[in-house]
Motif scaffolding. Sequence first.
Motif, PDB file in Angstrom:
ATOM      1  N   ALA A   1       0.598  -0.962   0.239  1.00  0.00           N
ATOM      2  CA  ALA A   1       0.228  -0.513   0.038  1.00  0.00           C
ATOM      3  C   ALA A   1       0.745   1.160   0.104  1.00  0.00           C
ATOM      4  O   ALA A   1       0.251   2.595  -0.623  1.00  0.00           O
ATOM      5  CB  ALA A   1      -1.112  -0.379   1.103  1.00  0.00           C
ATOM      6  N   GLY A   2       1.460   0.702   0.771  1.00  0.00           N
ATOM      7  CA  GLY A   2       3.239   2.223   0.820  1.00  0.00           C
ATOM      8  C   GLY A   2       3.835   3.009   0.136  1.00  0.00           C
ATOM      9  O   GLY A   2       3.777   3.799  -0.559  1.00  0.00           O
ATOM     10  N   ASN A   3       3.640   1.868  -1.923  1.00  0.00           N
ATOM     11  CA  ASN A   3       4.311   2.547  -2.812  1.00  0.00           C
ATOM     12  C   ASN A   3       2.863   2.972  -3.748  1.00  0.00           C
ATOM     13  O   ASN A   3       2.769   2.966  -5.175  1.00  0.00           O
ATOM     14  CB  ASN A   3       4.716   0.592  -3.987  1.00  0.00           C
ATOM     15  CG  ASN A   3       5.781   0.575  -2.706  1.00  0.00           C
ATOM     16  OD1 ASN A   3       5.307  -0.484  -2.382  1.00  0.00           O
ATOM     17  ND2 ASN A   3       6.181   0.733  -3.019  1.00  0.00           N
ATOM     18  N   VAL A   4       1.442   2.899  -3.004  1.00  0.00           N
ATOM     19  CA  VAL A   4       0.642   3.600  -4.803  1.00  0.00           C
ATOM     20  C   VAL A   4       0.015   4.941  -3.616  1.00  0.00           C
ATOM     21  O   VAL A   4       0.039   5.398  -2.554  1.00  0.00           O
ATOM     22  CB  VAL A   4      -0.615   2.390  -3.581  1.00  0.00           C
ATOM     23  CG1 VAL A   4      -2.144   2.932  -4.528  1.00  0.00           C
ATOM     24  CG2 VAL A   4       0.044   1.202  -4.484  1.00  0.00           C
ATOM     25  N   VAL A   5      -0.374   5.656  -4.610  1.00  0.00           N
ATOM     26  CA  VAL A   5      -1.062   6.633  -3.906  1.00  0.00           C
ATOM     27  C   VAL A   5      -1.793   7.254  -5.127  1.00  0.00           C
ATOM     28  O   VAL A   5      -2.202   7.108  -6.496  1.00  0.00           O
ATOM     29  CB  VAL A   5       0.259   8.419  -5.089  1.00  0.00           C
ATOM     30  CG1 VAL A   5      -0.776   9.296  -3.885  1.00  0.00           C
ATOM     31  CG2 VAL A   5       1.522   8.189  -3.980  1.00  0.00           C
ATOM     32  N   VAL A   6      -3.384   7.514  -4.649  1.00  0.00           N
ATOM     33  CA  VAL A   6      -4.566   7.410  -5.760  1.00  0.00           C
ATOM     34  C   VAL A   6      -4.441   8.472  -6.050  1.00  0.00           C
ATOM     35  O   VAL A   6      -4.155  10.024  -5.723  1.00  0.00           O
ATOM     36  CB  VAL A   6      -5.609   6.571  -4.893  1.00  0.00           C
ATOM     37  CG1 VAL A   6      -7.431   6.711  -5.281  1.00  0.00           C
ATOM     38  CG2 VAL A   6      -5.130   5.708  -3.517  1.00  0.00           C
ATOM     39  N   MET A   7      -4.710   8.771  -7.696  1.00  0.00           N
ATOM     40  CA  MET A   7      -5.301   9.616  -7.880  1.00  0.00           C
ATOM     41  C   MET A   7      -6.506  10.692  -8.644  1.00  0.00           C
ATOM     42  O   MET A   7      -6.965   8.841  -8.944  1.00  0.00           O
ATOM     43  CB  MET A   7      -3.917  10.226  -8.736  1.00  0.00           C
ATOM     44  CG  MET A   7      -2.445  10.992  -8.315  1.00  0.00           C
ATOM     45  SD  MET A   7      -2.948  12.493  -7.738  1.00  0.00           S
ATOM     46  CE  MET A   7      -2.370  13.169  -8.792  1.00  0.00           C
ATOM     47  N   ALA A   8      -6.506  11.812  -9.438  1.00  0.00           N
ATOM     48  CA  ALA A   8      -8.003  12.287  -9.670  1.00  0.00           C
ATOM     49  C   ALA A   8      -7.433  11.262 -11.442  1.00  0.00           C
ATOM     50  O   ALA A   8      -8.353  11.873 -12.149  1.00  0.00           O
ATOM     51  CB  ALA A   8      -8.501  13.074  -9.921  1.00  0.00           C
ATOM     52  N   GLY A   9      -7.543  10.303 -11.170  1.00  0.00           N
ATOM     53  CA  GLY A   9      -7.322   9.802 -12.617  1.00  0.00           C
ATOM     54  C   GLY A   9      -5.908   9.294 -13.479  1.00  0.00           C
ATOM     55  O   GLY A   9      -5.255  10.713 -12.741  1.00  0.00           O
ATOM     56  N   ALA A  10      -5.985   9.086 -14.913  1.00  0.00           N
ATOM     57  CA  ALA A  10      -4.392   8.829 -15.310  1.00  0.00           C
ATOM     58  C   ALA A  10      -4.230   9.895 -15.872  1.00  0.00           C
ATOM     59  O   ALA A  10      -2.050   9.798 -15.047  1.00  0.00           O
ATOM     60  CB  ALA A  10      -4.823   7.493 -15.796  1.00  0.00           C
ATOM     61  N   GLN A  11      -4.822  10.553 -16.181  1.00  0.00           N
ATOM     62  CA  GLN A  11      -4.396  12.306 -16.868  1.00  0.00           C
ATOM     63  C   GLN A  11      -3.289  12.631 -15.053  1.00  0.00           C
ATOM     64  O   GLN A  11      -2.489  12.727 -15.756  1.00  0.00           O
ATOM     65  CB  GLN A  11      -5.359  12.801 -17.132  1.00  0.00           C
ATOM     66  CG  GLN A  11      -5.226  14.330 -17.636  1.00  0.00           C
ATOM     67  CD  GLN A  11      -4.284  13.961 -19.612  1.00  0.00           C
ATOM     68  OE1 GLN A  11      -4.413  13.056 -20.150  1.00  0.00           O
ATOM     69  NE2 GLN A  11      -3.425  14.406 -19.172  1.00  0.00           N
ATOM     70  N   SER A  12      -4.345  12.679 -14.269  1.00  0.00           N
ATOM     71  CA  SER A  12      -3.462  13.711 -12.999  1.00  0.00           C
ATOM     72  C   SER A  12      -1.833  13.148 -12.604  1.00  0.00           C
ATOM     73  O   SER A  12      -1.886  13.535 -11.857  1.00  0.00           O
ATOM     74  CB  SER A  12      -4.995  13.691 -12.299  1.00  0.00           C
ATOM     75  OG  SER A  12      -5.090  13.095 -11.591  1.00  0.00           O
TER      76      SER A  12
END
Lengths: 394, 394
Positions: free
Chosen positions: A92-103
């Motif tokens: 989980a520590g390798n992951v950052v959630v973002m507002a879509g792949a574009q962002s």
Amino acid sequence: MHFSSRVERLGGKGSTAWGIHFRGVEAQRRGEDVILLSVGDPDFDSAPNINAALKASLDAGDTHYGDIPGHPALRAAIAKYHTRLTGQEVEAGNVVVMAGAQSAMFAAAQVLLGPGDAVIVPSPRYVTYEALIGAAGASIVDVPLYPERGFHLDPADLEKAAAQPHVRGLMLTTPNNPTGAVMTREEVEAVADVAKRRDLWVLTDEVYASLAHERPHISPASLPGMAERAITVCSLSKSHAMTGFRIGWAVGPKDFVEQYCRLVLCMIYSCPPFIQAAAIEAIEGDQSAQKRMKEAYRARGRLVFERLGQSPHLSCHRPEGGMFVMVDVRRTGLSADAFANGLFEEERVTTLVGDAFGPEAGGHLRLSMTYDLPAMEEACNRILRFADRHAKRG
Amino acid sequence: MHFSSRVERLGGKGSTAWGIHFRGVEAQRRGEDVILLSVGDPDFDSAPNINAALKASLDAGDTHYGDIPGHPALRAAIAKYHTRLTGQEVEAGNVVVMAGAQSAMFAAAQVLLGPGDAVIVPSPRYVTYEALIGAAGASIVDVPLYPERGFHLDPADLEKAAAQPHVRGLMLTTPNNPTGAVMTREEVEAVADVAKRRDLWVLTDEVYASLAHERPHISPASLPGMAERAITVCSLSKSHAMTGFRIGWAVGPKDFVEQYCRLVLCMIYSCPPFIQAAAIEAIEGDQSAQKRMKEAYRARGRLVFERLGQSPHLSCHRPEGGMFVMVDVRRTGLSADAFANGLFEEERVTTLVGDAFGPEAGGHLRLSMTYDLPAMEEACNRILRFADRHAKRG
């Protein structure tokens, strides 16, 4: 008003390519029988279980600020899903959630590239890359992908590009938009080899990873020695028909995650918690809708490849993955632009001119496989009819 | 991994200010009786009609890509709402929908500021501004806001700042976070005067515009001759308790909108259509919940101001707008940091140390008014008790 020098770099060919598409949408709104093969928005809707998860989260009052890197449960779910897609073990520590792949791509460029830096990007490439690299202040070193090689990479060209000054990394897309090519193991190994040898990072847009039809998806991050220098961007837009949810992520080494979160905080702050709940359901819930979509895209790709391949005037690149087919119209004697405009005027089919993605795709049209088989068949008939009518006689 | 030079500018005091808050959240999760006055997340939930509009949109299949500048109906609704808030007449074409005010400010900085440019920003200021200006490659010219002036602007300081080289514009916040000050007509006129005289743009963060309690909200955009140079950022996060929806906007002249949309395309692409539907309902639907919240913040502000004002060791700035109160703890003889840490350790109340927002707010604590009146009263009792216990005897 005085604008920053940055705005000069936000345009590019890509931004004008959508003219036919917008005319098509207007004609469709007037009630005309238009087939829009110009955008990559799935014709499927998000599955009911995904929407239900969103509603349940909303009802539970999950309407307040979320965690900057994303909800811990979603980060954990994405980490497992990433391993399923790529084979690379992450947490989980390798992951950052973002507002879509574009962002996610925009933010990665901001963190990895600054004025004076250069990044290798194969051409043809997705239309927004130039703008987001320009926004970061960096420049592009091209690596050509030629139609004669099925838009696959020539390692010698990559080597040449990597020897250019100020190159910091590579920005790749596999499965590719617009070409439909899926990078081979040999290509990905060539990328990993040059990246390790020259200490470059590799940022890969893998939003079509789950739609690798004719060749297995191989992520640069999965190769030995790449975990410390590979960033993988993905989303649920295409795999789960969730384009409007604007949910994606970046997976990378911990030092990247640390810098990335500092940017995310000041760029978007966080993503809606109820959308994150929907994303967890999309990843961990029933996958049958996702499997049906994947099969549908595969069947459509095969249909278009076979039907258009029957024309003496067209050649079609077999789509290896994703939701696009590239069609070579050069033998008709028409430019891609003239073909696309005429096709819309006479047959009401909208396509995207390949030149928008790079000169190597000149004389090509990108077709989206976003209709069911009968409609795709009808689109093929219209394209064949137009090609027959206008192809110069040899 | 090699990062861009940009990352060195993404930190700042602000990012370390949240230590006490995170410790408070942990203690609360352990079941301890903590009052968290350290964040600006409303204790209210989004109103049922807003959530219902989101669900209806989801059920209608509005789950595909939205328009880049936002849905035409939402842009029109925001234009009218903007006029209601500011008095400035605008139309839908002046509005771009963004994923919250944070992203709207970030994008505006990208479009307006580049390397070598400078922007005037009063201090104290909201904690993410330095990072987003740094990401754009620009530098800040400070204008101090002193507690002795109730954190209001001295036009002479503004004049001095505007004479600095490379200044392109001003970035303001009214009603202010953290200070709770609402800019007076005289201040806004001074801003407009210098902006017009020196051909500067004015970017104003007005997310608390609807929460101007003790003084009317005046937007720089509403003054004569300012429409062509003023950009107003706002959101529904605070006014409608929609922090988790991540929906906001920028309103500006058409030439700004054109450049801004080119950035939005490559930065986030668009906002979720079902969230935009919820935003339309928030703006155009029943406003009774919004009015109740506004009254609640006003009552809480008055309570805190009166209660803490009774202490011989504290002075409180009367909150003119927004959801924060600034408390001056200097007469206790403790630093703000020591006060905040001690207050958490002994009384389990979390606050934000003013220094995080700028040196002028040193010796101050920022209190969020995010609990109901009894809890705010209890928080005041704890603060008074702590101050009494630790204030040095004069």
